[in-house]
Design a protein around this motif. Structure first.
Motif, PDB file in Angstrom:
ATOM      1  N   VAL A 142      -0.527  19.238   1.698  1.00 37.53           N
ATOM      2  CA  VAL A 142      -0.717  17.844   1.308  1.00 37.53           C
ATOM      3  C   VAL A 142      -2.204  17.500   1.335  1.00 37.53           C
ATOM      4  N   TYR A 143      -2.778  17.320   0.149  1.00 41.70           N
ATOM      5  CA  TYR A 143      -4.203  17.038   0.005  1.00 41.70           C
ATOM      6  C   TYR A 143      -4.394  15.529   0.105  1.00 41.70           C
ATOM      7  N   VAL A 144      -4.740  15.078   1.306  1.00 39.42           N
ATOM      8  CA  VAL A 144      -4.790  13.653   1.615  1.00 39.42           C
ATOM      9  C   VAL A 144      -6.158  13.112   1.206  1.00 39.42           C
ATOM     10  N   GLU A 145      -6.237  12.640  -0.029  1.00 41.87           N
ATOM     11  CA  GLU A 145      -7.502  12.107  -0.535  1.00 41.87           C
ATOM     12  C   GLU A 145      -7.702  10.685  -0.008  1.00 41.87           C
ATOM     13  N   GLY A 146      -8.894  10.403   0.503  1.00 42.15           N
ATOM     14  CA  GLY A 146      -9.187   9.080   1.022  1.00 42.15           C
ATOM     15  C   GLY A 146      -8.844   8.936   2.490  1.00 42.15           C
ATOM     16  N   LYS A 147      -8.844   7.689   2.952  1.00 39.63           N
ATOM     17  CA  LYS A 147      -8.661   7.389   4.382  1.00 39.63           C
ATOM     18  C   LYS A 147      -7.189   7.168   4.710  1.00 39.63           C
ATOM     19  N   TYR A 148      -6.730   7.832   5.775  1.00 38.17           N
ATOM     20  CA  TYR A 148      -5.349   7.712   6.228  1.00 38.17           C
ATOM     21  C   TYR A 148      -5.288   7.379   7.712  1.00 38.17           C
ATOM     22  N   HIS A 149      -6.234   6.593   8.203  1.00 38.16           N
ATOM     23  CA  HIS A 149      -6.291   6.297   9.634  1.00 38.16           C
ATOM     24  C   HIS A 149      -5.031   5.592  10.127  1.00 38.16           C
TER      25      HIS A 149
END
Length: 414
Positions: free
Chosen positions: A308-315
């Motif tokens: 899973v290529y989590v682009e951006g912020k996932y805080h």
């Protein structure tokens, strides 16, 4: 000295051990290179490779002669321009067609390829909608598909359906499909050949079995556009959720069928619109995550491994990411506190990333090495960590890429 098969097998096991939350013999390194191979060799341009993809062999060989990741890309990221030109692709811009600079990276161009009042039509019959509406809007040379309808062909109803094939616009559309399909098949054959070459020459496994997207993103990226789908969460939530269900059903089936039995089990999920800035956590939990969770779970249960290529912020999303089968999913982070990600996901899911692109482009080898050491110290203990860059690498200093690899090969040994 190990032969290529032994090197290949060792790399397969090293990555698999990390996925299964074990401590491998060494921390794996699997960077995502995009334009960097072209810039690194500095012989051909991006336009050259998209015009004649056979040139990719020399470019990627040059890359792998210098850097040895545990899994590598074939040249799939350099799409052949001949089929895009023949089909009249409207939502893509590439050098030689739209850009004078032959060495600029291609770009996706979002558009409203499904109107807001067309949700019921797409929900009722997605195949007909795609054929009659989405494809003609997305490919200028396929406008004739809008004139084809097979729904009422029982008994002699077929006569009207068949007669439509005499229309010059319909004939042109099918000639376009035949031509572009042949171009794409030739490209797929080339990619398969290069994967075999990677194994024979470098002992390097391919790092993907296929690509996938969050169902929300499939609609947002290619049908509604970012602004419109975010508005749809407020204006037509029930229709959006219904279409997400339709998309999720066929996406799961197609992904499992298309990716099973490949040399490696990794299915790359490219996430776009679920980032902290685009929607609240409540919206994420309602519109984005449930379909993606189901997608990831069913793909994992089929024996494949979601990457899973989590682009951006996932805080604000980390706790949600625990709701998948343990030891079956990899989360590849771009912008996140990796110590927090390890604390939340450690012992449950493998994490991957995130050597900063800024450091690779503008820093020094020493700064790069320090960054990689910190990531290894933070994320590798107990297993379940793979080194990758924060984003797909375009511009980067070769000496910094070298420092990243060298640090992993020395500091990352168990």
């Amino acid at each position: 000295m190990a032969n290529m098969q032994e090197i290949y097998d060792a790399r397969i096991k090293r990555v698999a051990d990390a996925v299964q939350l074990k401590e491998p013999d060494r921390v794996p390194i699997v960077p995502v290179f995009q334009a960097f191979p072209v810039y690194f060799m500095n012989k051909w341009t991006i336009q050259d490779l998209m015009t004649d993809y056979t040139k990719c062999t020399e470019v990627y060989d040059h890359l792998y002669d210098h850097y040895q990741p545990d899994m590598g890309w074939d040249p799939i990221l350099f799409f052949p321009s001949n089929y895009m030109e023949r089909a009249g692709l409207t939502w893509f811009r590439w050098p030689g067609k739209h850009y004078d600079n032959p060495n600029i990276m291609y770009q996706y161009m979002e558009g409203e390829y499904m109107k807001k009042d067309e949700y019921p039509e797409a929900i009722h019959d997605i195949t007909k909608f795609m054929m009659n509406k989405w494809l003609p809007r997305s490919f200028s040379n396929l406008s004739g598909l809008s004139k084809i309808d097979f729904r009422n062909t029982m008994w002699f109803g077929h006569m009207g359906a068949f007669a439509a094939f005499s229309d010059p616009e319909v004939i042109s559309a099918f000639e376009t499909l035949a031509d572009s399909g042949k171009m794409l098949m030739d490209w797929f054959v080339y990619l398969g050949g290069y994967q075999a070459h990677m194994k024979e020459k470098y002992g390097m496994p391919p790092l993907y079995a296929g690509f996938a997207y969050a169902p929300f993103d499939m609609i947002g990226d290619s049908m509604r556009g970012t602004i419109d789908i975010l508005m749809d969460m407020h204006d037509r939530p029930d229709e959006l959720l219904a279409l997400i269900d339709v998309v999720t059903d066929f996406a799961i089936k197609d992904t499992i069928a298309g990716c099973s039995g490949k040399a490696t089990p990794y299915v790359w999920f490219w996430l776009h619109k679920g980032v902290d800035e685009f929607m609240s956590d409540e919206q994420f939990a309602k519109f984005y995550w449930p379909s993606l969770r189901r997608y990831l779970t069913e793909v994992a249960e089929a024996g494949l491994t979601p990457m899973v290529y989590v682009e951006g912020k996932y805080h604000t999303r980390l706790e949600h990411l625990l709701e998948v089968p343990k030891g079956k999913v990899i989360y590849n982070f771009e912008y996140i506190d990796m110590a927090k990600a390890k604390k939340v996901l450690g012992g449950h899911s493998c994490i991957m990333g995130n050597v900063p692109s800024f450091t690779l482009s503008y820093g020094t080898p020493e700064e790069t090495a320090d960054c990689v050491k910190k990531l290894i110290d933070t994320c590798a203990p107990g297993g379940g960590y793979i080194v990758d860059t924060a984003t797909m690498v375009d511009d980067a200093k070769p000496e910094n890429i070298e420092a990243m690899f060298e640090t992993v090969f020395t500091y990352g040994v168990r």
